[in-house]
Scaffold this active site. Structure first.
Site, PDB file in Angstrom:
ATOM      1  N   LYS A 103      51.897  82.843 -45.810  1.00  0.00           N
ATOM      2  CA  LYS A 103      52.326  82.034 -47.039  1.00  0.00           C
ATOM      3  C   LYS A 103      51.260  82.600 -48.054  1.00  0.00           C
ATOM      4  O   LYS A 103      50.312  82.627 -48.145  1.00  0.00           O
ATOM      5  CB  LYS A 103      52.453  80.782 -46.552  1.00  0.00           C
ATOM      6  CG  LYS A 103      53.491  80.316 -45.446  1.00  0.00           C
ATOM      7  CD  LYS A 103      53.488  78.786 -45.290  1.00  0.00           C
ATOM      8  CE  LYS A 103      54.239  78.487 -44.147  1.00  0.00           C
ATOM      9  NZ  LYS A 103      54.573  77.101 -43.550  1.00  0.00           N
ATOM     10  N   LYS A 147      62.839  73.330 -36.059  1.00  0.00           N
ATOM     11  CA  LYS A 147      61.622  72.350 -36.040  1.00  0.00           C
ATOM     12  C   LYS A 147      61.906  71.454 -34.883  1.00  0.00           C
ATOM     13  O   LYS A 147      62.770  70.760 -34.488  1.00  0.00           O
ATOM     14  CB  LYS A 147      61.782  71.443 -37.173  1.00  0.00           C
ATOM     15  CG  LYS A 147      61.405  72.095 -38.441  1.00  0.00           C
ATOM     16  CD  LYS A 147      59.928  72.574 -38.438  1.00  0.00           C
ATOM     17  CE  LYS A 147      59.730  73.310 -40.092  1.00  0.00           C
ATOM     18  NZ  LYS A 147      58.276  73.638 -40.189  1.00  0.00           N
TER      19      LYS A 147
END
Length: 327
Positions: free
Chosen positions: A214, A111
């Protein structure tokens, strides 16, 4: 799977459980992950859209949960799925402990562009990951402008190549510009696909080399597989990822990855380690891969993470609104 084939809301809520899973580190700005588990004739499903999502968007997540619980998953093509380690916006000194939760993983997603942090911190974190894992990808969650993304990517690739940069910018035109200016860094689209009315728009515009998909935001495993087939027609491979799912939701993600004809990248389905307690015993990662299979929550664990009555009412009201939206 039409709306008419879906169960009525009373049937959904009859065996639903609202849980709150405590997290080891802050992720997406939260330290507890709330979601609803629903049980149907085919097993369990998970409904956990983040609080900021409006009902029309959250309804896709309910459709996914109902597909899992009432209709089950397609037959798998493989028994295990390779997964990447996920490194949140921690300091370099914390990287080894994070990676230790992903035994054998040869790919890590790091991240970056975290609010309140700077590029130097991103570079240091990625450098620490490179020392332990051979393949590194980054995820900015749309946090950079095009100019910021180009500057950041130049700094990050000075230490070595990136497998790809996931959602470096928020808008499709910016993704197109970053691809043009940084041709040696593949761009992966996440939010530009799962939160878009037309998930192929970013691909048609030339803004993505890879698609991160997803299950829940797309409305279920079968919808994900159909989109993956369309993307393959454009020469764009997919990476199945999680939406900070419990063991139940992770099972749906693994089912989708296991049913894909091809799986060229490690999937982002190893985030269960971010919870201190989950609703089922964790799958055992071996050689950087997780086994595929249905999940049945442990009653004792469910009791330990059950949300308080006020939060349960909030989530049940949300289920009612989203079920109505599906009609």
């Amino acid at each position: 799977m039409t709306a008419a084939a879906l169960p009525a809301v009373d049937e959904i809520l009859d065996a639903a459980v609202v849980v709150s899973l405590p997290m080891r580190v802050r992720f997406r700005g939260i330290t507890e992950r709330e979601l609803v588990l629903v049980r149907g004739p085919a097993g369990w499903g998970e409904f956990g859209p983040f609080p900021e999502y409006v009902d029309d968007e959250a309804a896709h997540w309910l459709r996914s949960a109902l597909e899992s619980a009432w209709f089950g998953h397609p037959a798998p093509r493989r028994d295990t799925v390779p997964v990447n380690a996920t490194v949140p916006a921690v300091g370099p000194g914390d990287v080894p402990a994070v990676l230790a939760r992903f035994p054998g993983a040869r790919t890590a997603k790091v991240k970056v562009a975290e609010p309140g942090q700077d590029l130097a911190q991103d570079v240091a974190r990625v450098r620490a990951v490179r020392e332990l894992v051979p393949h590194v990808r980054i995820d900015a969650n749309g946090g950079w402008s095009a100019d910021e993304a180009v500057a950041a990517l130049r700094a990050l690739v000075a230490d070595g190549p990136l497998e790809y940069a996931e959602q470096p910018c928020a808008t499709v035109p910016e993704l197109v510009e970053v691809r043009r200016r940084m041709p040696d860094v593949p761009v992966a689209a996440d939010e530009s696909i799962r939160r878009a009315e037309d998930p192929l728009r970013v691909v048609r515009a030339g803004g993505a080399d890879v698609a991160v998909v997803k299950v829940a935001p797309l409305g279920g495993v079968r919808r994900l597989l159909a989109l993956a087939d369309e993307l393959a027609g454009h020469g764009v491979p997919v990476v199945v990822s999680s939406a900070l799912d419990s063991a139940v939701g992770m099972g749906a993600g693994l089912a989708a990855a296991a049913a894909l004809p091809e799986l060229p990248y490690a999937c982002g389905l190893g985030t269960g380690g971010f919870f201190t307690v989950d609703v089922a015993a964790p799958r055992t990662m071996a050689d950087g891969a997780l086994p595929v299979g249905e999940v049945t929550p442990d009653p004792a664990l469910l009791a330990a993470v059950r949300a308080d009555p006020e939060r349960a009412r909030w989530w049940f009201d949300r289920v009612r609104r989203c079920r109505a939206a599906l009609d």
